[in-house]
Design an enzyme around this catalytic site. Structure first.
Site, PDB file in Angstrom:
ATOM      1  N   ASP A   7      44.786  44.088  83.119  1.00  0.00           N
ATOM      2  CA  ASP A   7      45.075  43.886  84.532  1.00  0.00           C
ATOM      3  C   ASP A   7      46.407  43.116  84.564  1.00  0.00           C
ATOM      4  O   ASP A   7      46.822  42.558  83.548  1.00  0.00           O
ATOM      5  CB  ASP A   7      43.940  43.070  85.160  1.00  0.00           C
ATOM      6  CG  ASP A   7      44.264  42.615  86.562  1.00  0.00           C
ATOM      7  OD1 ASP A   7      44.763  43.440  87.342  1.00  0.00           O
ATOM      8  OD2 ASP A   7      44.022  41.432  86.879  1.00  0.00           O
ATOM      9  N   LEU A   8      47.071  43.102  85.705  1.00  0.00           N
ATOM     10  CA  LEU A   8      48.372  42.424  85.781  1.00  0.00           C
ATOM     11  C   LEU A   8      48.274  41.020  86.405  1.00  0.00           C
ATOM     12  O   LEU A   8      48.398  40.009  85.705  1.00  0.00           O
ATOM     13  CB  LEU A   8      49.348  43.285  86.593  1.00  0.00           C
ATOM     14  CG  LEU A   8      50.723  42.679  86.874  1.00  0.00           C
ATOM     15  CD1 LEU A   8      51.528  42.526  85.599  1.00  0.00           C
ATOM     16  CD2 LEU A   8      51.494  43.546  87.870  1.00  0.00           C
ATOM     17  N   ASP A   9      47.978  41.010  87.717  1.00  0.00           N
ATOM     18  CA  ASP A   9      47.987  39.744  88.458  1.00  0.00           C
ATOM     19  C   ASP A   9      46.867  38.823  87.981  1.00  0.00           C
ATOM     20  O   ASP A   9      45.690  39.176  88.059  1.00  0.00           O
ATOM     21  CB  ASP A   9      47.808  40.017  89.961  1.00  0.00           C
ATOM     22  CG  ASP A   9      48.948  40.847  90.534  1.00  0.00           C
ATOM     23  OD1 ASP A   9      50.111  40.486  90.299  1.00  0.00           O
ATOM     24  OD2 ASP A   9      48.677  41.850  91.209  1.00  0.00           O
ATOM     25  N   THR A  15      50.514  35.569  89.191  1.00  0.00           N
ATOM     26  CA  THR A  15      50.942  35.964  90.533  1.00  0.00           C
ATOM     27  C   THR A  15      49.791  35.885  91.536  1.00  0.00           C
ATOM     28  O   THR A  15      50.024  36.009  92.741  1.00  0.00           O
ATOM     29  CB  THR A  15      51.496  37.408  90.514  1.00  0.00           C
ATOM     30  OG1 THR A  15      50.685  38.149  89.602  1.00  0.00           O
ATOM     31  CG2 THR A  15      52.933  37.456  90.080  1.00  0.00           C
ATOM     32  N   LYS A  43      40.821  39.099  94.938  1.00  0.00           N
ATOM     33  CA  LYS A  43      41.480  39.377  93.654  1.00  0.00           C
ATOM     34  C   LYS A  43      41.081  40.766  93.134  1.00  0.00           C
ATOM     35  O   LYS A  43      39.899  41.119  93.142  1.00  0.00           O
ATOM     36  CB  LYS A  43      41.108  38.315  92.612  1.00  0.00           C
ATOM     37  CG  LYS A  43      41.770  36.982  92.884  1.00  0.00           C
ATOM     38  CD  LYS A  43      41.468  35.974  91.794  1.00  0.00           C
ATOM     39  CE  LYS A  43      42.172  34.661  92.067  1.00  0.00           C
ATOM     40  NZ  LYS A  43      41.772  33.617  91.114  1.00  0.00           N
ATOM     41  N   GLY A  44      42.077  41.524  92.693  1.00  0.00           N
ATOM     42  CA  GLY A  44      41.817  42.857  92.146  1.00  0.00           C
ATOM     43  C   GLY A  44      41.720  43.934  93.212  1.00  0.00           C
ATOM     44  O   GLY A  44      41.723  45.124  92.902  1.00  0.00           O
ATOM     45  N   ARG A  47      45.971  46.051  98.583  1.00  0.00           N
ATOM     46  CA  ARG A  47      46.539  45.325  99.720  1.00  0.00           C
ATOM     47  C   ARG A  47      45.798  45.659 101.019  1.00  0.00           C
ATOM     48  O   ARG A  47      45.404  44.781 101.769  1.00  0.00           O
ATOM     49  CB  ARG A  47      48.029  45.686  99.852  1.00  0.00           C
ATOM     50  CG  ARG A  47      48.818  44.706 100.686  1.00  0.00           C
ATOM     51  CD  ARG A  47      50.281  45.154 100.781  1.00  0.00           C
ATOM     52  NE  ARG A  47      50.840  45.458  99.480  1.00  0.00           N
ATOM     53  CZ  ARG A  47      51.919  46.214  99.281  1.00  0.00           C
ATOM     54  NH1 ARG A  47      52.555  46.749 100.306  1.00  0.00           N
ATOM     55  NH2 ARG A  47      52.379  46.457  98.066  1.00  0.00           N
ATOM     56  N   SER A 112      46.265  48.202  87.172  1.00  0.00           N
ATOM     57  CA  SER A 112      46.428  47.224  88.263  1.00  0.00           C
ATOM     58  C   SER A 112      46.362  47.896  89.632  1.00  0.00           C
ATOM     59  O   SER A 112      46.794  49.032  89.785  1.00  0.00           O
ATOM     60  CB  SER A 112      47.784  46.531  88.110  1.00  0.00           C
ATOM     61  OG  SER A 112      48.097  45.790  89.265  1.00  0.00           O
ATOM     62  N   ALA A 113      45.862  47.154  90.603  1.00  0.00           N
ATOM     63  CA  ALA A 113      45.818  47.653  91.984  1.00  0.00           C
ATOM     64  C   ALA A 113      47.172  47.501  92.661  1.00  0.00           C
ATOM     65  O   ALA A 113      47.403  48.048  93.742  1.00  0.00           O
ATOM     66  CB  ALA A 113      44.777  46.868  92.770  1.00  0.00           C
ATOM     67  N   SER A 114      48.080  46.774  92.019  1.00  0.00           N
ATOM     68  CA  SER A 114      49.329  46.412  92.696  1.00  0.00           C
ATOM     69  C   SER A 114      50.337  47.545  92.756  1.00  0.00           C
ATOM     70  O   SER A 114      50.556  48.272  91.787  1.00  0.00           O
ATOM     71  CB  SER A 114      49.974  45.222  91.981  1.00  0.00           C
ATOM     72  OG  SER A 114      51.227  44.950  92.579  1.00  0.00           O
ATOM     73  N   ASN A 116      53.325  46.702  93.245  1.00  0.00           N
ATOM     74  CA  ASN A 116      54.516  45.991  92.750  1.00  0.00           C
ATOM     75  C   ASN A 116      54.520  45.890  91.227  1.00  0.00           C
ATOM     76  O   ASN A 116      55.322  45.141  90.655  1.00  0.00           O
ATOM     77  CB  ASN A 116      54.566  44.581  93.344  1.00  0.00           C
ATOM     78  CG  ASN A 116      54.830  44.582  94.842  1.00  0.00           C
ATOM     79  OD1 ASN A 116      55.899  45.008  95.276  1.00  0.00           O
ATOM     80  ND2 ASN A 116      53.858  44.158  95.632  1.00  0.00           N
ATOM     81  N   LYS A 143      39.577  48.730  93.054  1.00  0.00           N
ATOM     82  CA  LYS A 143      38.537  48.065  92.283  1.00  0.00           C
ATOM     83  C   LYS A 143      37.592  47.410  93.293  1.00  0.00           C
ATOM     84  O   LYS A 143      38.086  46.934  94.306  1.00  0.00           O
ATOM     85  CB  LYS A 143      39.132  46.967  91.374  1.00  0.00           C
ATOM     86  CG  LYS A 143      40.108  47.479  90.318  1.00  0.00           C
ATOM     87  CD  LYS A 143      40.804  46.296  89.630  1.00  0.00           C
ATOM     88  CE  LYS A 143      41.930  46.785  88.721  1.00  0.00           C
ATOM     89  NZ  LYS A 143      42.721  45.702  88.122  1.00  0.00           N
ATOM     90  N   GLU A 167      40.591  41.195  82.366  1.00  0.00           N
ATOM     91  CA  GLU A 167      40.537  41.054  83.823  1.00  0.00           C
ATOM     92  C   GLU A 167      40.310  39.607  84.235  1.00  0.00           C
ATOM     93  O   GLU A 167      39.646  38.863  83.522  1.00  0.00           O
ATOM     94  CB  GLU A 167      39.349  41.865  84.368  1.00  0.00           C
ATOM     95  CG  GLU A 167      39.694  43.184  84.992  1.00  0.00           C
ATOM     96  CD  GLU A 167      40.513  43.079  86.266  1.00  0.00           C
ATOM     97  OE1 GLU A 167      40.618  41.980  86.848  1.00  0.00           O
ATOM     98  OE2 GLU A 167      41.070  44.100  86.685  1.00  0.00           O
ATOM     99  N   ASP A 168      40.830  39.229  85.405  1.00  0.00           N
ATOM    100  CA  ASP A 168      40.541  37.882  85.923  1.00  0.00           C
ATOM    101  C   ASP A 168      39.698  37.926  87.192  1.00  0.00           C
ATOM    102  O   ASP A 168      39.389  36.886  87.751  1.00  0.00           O
ATOM    103  CB  ASP A 168      41.839  37.127  86.223  1.00  0.00           C
ATOM    104  CG  ASP A 168      42.560  37.721  87.425  1.00  0.00           C
ATOM    105  OD1 ASP A 168      42.638  38.963  87.517  1.00  0.00           O
ATOM    106  OD2 ASP A 168      43.016  36.963  88.283  1.00  0.00           O
TER     107      ASP A 168
HETATM  108  C1  BG6 Z   1      45.899  43.098  92.564  1.00  0.00           C
HETATM  109  C2  BG6 Z   1      45.750  41.683  93.080  1.00  0.00           C
HETATM  110  O1  BG6 Z   1      46.345  43.071  91.245  1.00  0.00           O
HETATM  111  O2  BG6 Z   1      46.829  43.815  93.356  1.00  0.00           O
HETATM  112  C3  BG6 Z   1      45.387  41.699  94.556  1.00  0.00           C
HETATM  113  O3  BG6 Z   1      44.747  41.014  92.343  1.00  0.00           O
HETATM  114  C4  BG6 Z   1      46.409  42.516  95.334  1.00  0.00           C
HETATM  115  O4  BG6 Z   1      45.340  40.365  95.029  1.00  0.00           O
HETATM  116  C5  BG6 Z   1      46.513  43.912  94.739  1.00  0.00           C
HETATM  117  O5  BG6 Z   1      46.021  42.615  96.696  1.00  0.00           O
HETATM  118  C6  BG6 Z   1      47.557  44.762  95.436  1.00  0.00           C
HETATM  119  O6  BG6 Z   1      48.819  44.217  95.174  1.00  0.00           O
HETATM  120  P1  BG6 Z   1      50.169  44.603  95.921  1.00  0.00           P
HETATM  121  O7  BG6 Z   1      51.234  43.990  95.043  1.00  0.00           O
HETATM  122  O8  BG6 Z   1      50.236  46.105  95.944  1.00  0.00           O
HETATM  123  O9  BG6 Z   1      50.092  44.025  97.274  1.00  0.00           O
HETATM  124 MG    MG Z   2      43.912  40.252  88.529  1.00  0.00          MG
END
Ligand code: BG6
Ligand code: MG
Length: 216
Positions: A7-9, A15, A43-44, A47, A112-114, A116, A143, A167-168
Site C-alpha cells: 500500500d502507499l499512504d 501521507t 484510511k485505504g 477519495r 493503492s486507492a490513491s 496521486n 478497498k 497495509e496500514d
Molecule cells: C488511500 C488513502 O491510499 O488513497 C485514503 O489511504 C485516500 O485516505 C485514498 O482517500 C485516495 O487518495 P487520493 O490521493 O486519490 O485522494
Molecule cells: Mg494506507
C-alpha cells in the site's frame, strides 16, 4: 513464485496525516468535526467513498455538483501538503524490503486507492522499483473490495496465496484477506484485527521473518 504488494499512504510514506488534515478542513466547511477514530475508517478508502462517509457521519446531503467541488478542493489541499515530499520521507524499512525483494527475485507491486500514487512515487524517487502499479485510476471498487490487489496479482502473474500485502488500514487488511493473500499490518498505534501478522512498522520486520515464512 512470490511477490510483495505495498500500500502507499501510511506504509511507504506518511501521507495519511495529510489526507486527515485535508478531510478535517473539508469536514469543517460542511459543518462537521472529523474525529481521529472516524479517520481510521477513511484510511485505504477512495477519495469519493471518503467524502460519502464524511457526509454520512455529518448527516449532510449535497448534490453531485457540490460533491465534485469538495472532491477537487480536498485534492488541491492534499496536493499542497505533499508538494515537498522527497526521498527523505520514505518510511523506515521500505528501502530494506525493496532491496531484499530485489536480491531474492521477488517482484513488487503497488496496490493503492490513491489517484496521486504516480506523483508521490516520483517525488520519492522509487517509482522504477515497482514492476506493477495499481492505483485509484485503474480500479473502480474501493478497498475493502479486493479489486486493487487481485488486479496486481493478475498483472504480476502470481497466485494470490503467494503474495504478501503490506497495509496500514482496516479496509486494506480486509481487502488483502478477501483476495486470499498474506496480510501484514504495519501500524504503531494498534493491532489490526484479522491481519495475518501485525508489526509496529516495516522496519520491525526482520529479513529472517520472510525466510521463515512459508508461502504455501
Ligand atoms: C488511500 C488513502 O491510499 O488513497 C485514503 O489511504 C485516500 O485516505 C485514498 O482517500 C485516495 O487518495 P487520493 O490521493 O486519490 O485522494
Ligand atoms: Mg494506507
Amino acid at each position: 513464485m512470490k511477490a510483495f504488494i505495498f500500500d502507499l499512504d501510511g506504509v511507504i510514506v506518511d501521507t495519511a496525516k495529510y489526507h486527515f488534515k485535508s478531510w478535517k478542513i473539508i469536514a469543517k466547511k460542511i459543518g462537521f468535526k472529523l474525529s481521529k477514530t472516524q479517520n481510521e475508517l477513511l484510511k485505504g478508502v477512495s477519495r469519493e467513498e471518503s467524502l460519502n462517509k464524511v457526509l454520512n457521519w455529518g448527516g449532510i446531503s449535497i448534490d453531485r455538483l457540490e460533491k465534485n467541488k469538495y472532491l477537487e478542493e480536498k485534492n488541491e489541499l492534499y496536493k499542497g501538503f505533499i508538494n515537498n515530499l522527497n526521498h527523505m520521507d520514505i518510511l523506515p524499512g521500505v528501502n530494506k524490503l525493496i532491496n531484499f525483494a530485489r536480491n531474492n527475485n521477488i517482484p513488487i507491486a503497488l496496490g493503492s486507492a490513491s489517484k496521486n500514487a504516480h506523483r508521490i512515487l516520483e517525488k520519492l524517487g522509487i517509482k522504477n522499483k515497482f514492476k506493477v502499479i495499481i492505483d485509484g485510476n485503474l480500479t473502480s471498487k474501493s478497498k475493502p473490495h479486493p479489486e486493487v490487489f487481485l488486479r496486481g496479482a493478475e498483472i504480476l502473474g502470481i497466485n494470490p496465496k503467494n503474495i504478501i500485502v503490506f497495509e496500514d488500514s482496516i479496509a486494506g487488511i480486509e481487502a488483502a484477506n478477501k483476495a486470499k493473500m498474506i496480510s501484514i499490518a504495519v501500524c504503531a498505534k494498534r493491532k489490526i484485527k484479522n491481519a495475518t501478522f501485525n508489526f509496529n512498522s516495516l522496519d520491525d520486520i526482520s529479513l529472517e521473518f520472510f525466510e521463515k515464512l512459508e508461502f504455501k
